[in-house]
Write an enzyme that holds these catalytic residues in place. Structure first.
Site, mmCIF file in Angstrom:
data_model
loop_
_atom_site.group_PDB
_atom_site.id
_atom_site.type_symbol
_atom_site.label_atom_id
_atom_site.label_comp_id
_atom_site.label_asym_id
_atom_site.label_seq_id
_atom_site.Cartn_x
_atom_site.Cartn_y
_atom_site.Cartn_z
ATOM 1 N N CYS A 6 -2.064 5.640 -1.042
ATOM 2 C CA CYS A 6 -1.575 5.718 0.336
ATOM 3 C C CYS A 6 -0.546 6.849 0.484
ATOM 4 C CB CYS A 6 -1.058 4.366 0.806
ATOM 5 S SG CYS A 6 -0.912 4.250 2.608
ATOM 6 N N HIS B 227 -4.831 0.544 -1.074
ATOM 7 C CA HIS B 227 -3.904 -0.085 -2.020
ATOM 8 C C HIS B 227 -4.631 -1.031 -2.980
ATOM 9 C CE1 HIS B 227 -0.107 1.057 0.037
ATOM 10 N NE2 HIS B 227 -0.872 1.063 1.115
ATOM 11 N N GLU C 130 -3.691 -1.971 -5.796
ATOM 12 C CA GLU C 130 -2.692 -2.761 -6.533
ATOM 13 C C GLU C 130 -2.435 -4.121 -5.902
ATOM 14 O OE1 GLU C 130 -0.287 -0.490 -3.482
ATOM 15 O OE2 GLU C 130 -2.046 -0.062 -4.708
#
Length: 195
Positions: free
Chosen positions: A81, A177, A179
Site C-alpha cells: 500500500c 495488505h 499481512e
C-alpha cells in the site's frame, strides 16, 4: 543457511502484522526506526500507512537518503500500500508541496495514491497472482494502483484493470495488505527471493 534478516520500517502502519508474517515465512524479522537498524538488515518491508506522513517521518528520523542509497545499491524491499507508493520512481499525485509523498525509487513505476477511492471505498477482492497457486484475498484500504511500469517490471496481479502487484528484481510491491489476511504466500515469495 541462516534465515534472512528482514527489517520492517516501524514509523507507521502494520508493523506487527508484517513482523508476524515474515517470521511465519521463515525470516528473522525486526523493527527499523534508526540508521543503525537499517544498516543491520538484509532486506526491508515498508508497510502500509499514509505515504505523506511516512515520507515526513523518514526525513525526521534521518532515514530518507540512507534508505534511497540502500535501495539504489540493491537492497531487496517489499512495500504494501503506502510502501508501494514510496517504492515508486514517480508518484502521480504526491500531495501538497512540503508535505508530499517522496519516492524512494526502488521500482521503475508510476503510482497513483488513493486511486481506488477514499477510506469508505475500501474493499476486498480475490486476485490472481502470478507465481502463486490460487487467488490471493486482497484487502484494499485507500489503495494505490500502478499507472506505468518500466520494461524490467513484472506485473503480478491486477484489480479493476490496473496493476496492483509488481516485481522488479528483488523488489516487490502490492497495493493491498496481505499481512492482515493470514495468507502468508506473498511474504513467503518475498523471503524466498532473498536466498
Amino acid at each position: 543457511m541462516s534465515a534472512p534478516q528482514v527489517g520492517v520500517l516501524a514509523l507507521q502502519g502494520d508493523t506487527r502484522e508484517h513482523l508476524a508474517a515474515l517470521r511465519e515465512a521463515g525470516a528473522e524479522a525486526r523493527t527499523v526506526r534508526r540508521l543503525d537498524e537499517l544498516n543491520s538488515v538484509d532486506a526491508l518491508v515498508i508497510p502500509g500507512g499514509e505515504s505523506t506522513a511516512m515520507s515526513h517521518l523518514l526525513r525526521e528520523f534521518g532515514l530518507l537518503e540512507p534508505l534511497r542509497a540502500r535501495l539504489a545499491e540493491g537492497m531487496p524491499a517489499y512495500g504494501s500500500c503506502a510502501g508501494m507508493i514510496l517504492l515508486a520512481t514517480e508518484i502521480a499525485d504526491a500531495g501538497v508541496a512540503g508535505r508530499e509523498a517522496l519516492p524512494l525509487g526502488g521500482i521503475d513505476m508510476t503510482v497513483r495514491r488513493n486511486a481506488f477511492g477514499r477510506q469508505v471505498d475500501s474493499f476486498e477482492e480475490d486476485v490472481e497472482f502470478e507465481g502463486l497457486d490460487g487467488p490471493v484475498h486482497a484487502v484494499f484500504i485507500r489503495a494505490p494502483w500502478v499507472e506505468r511500469v518500466g520494461p524490467d517490471v513484472e506485473v503480478l496481479a491486477r484489480a479493476g484493470g490496473h496493476p496492483v502487484a509488481v516485481r522488479q528484481g528483488k523488489m516487490l510491491a502490492t497495493a493491498f495488505h496481505p499481512e492482515v489476511t493470514g495468507d502468508r504466500r506473498v511474504h513467503r515469495l518475498f523471503v524466498a527471493s532473498l536466498s
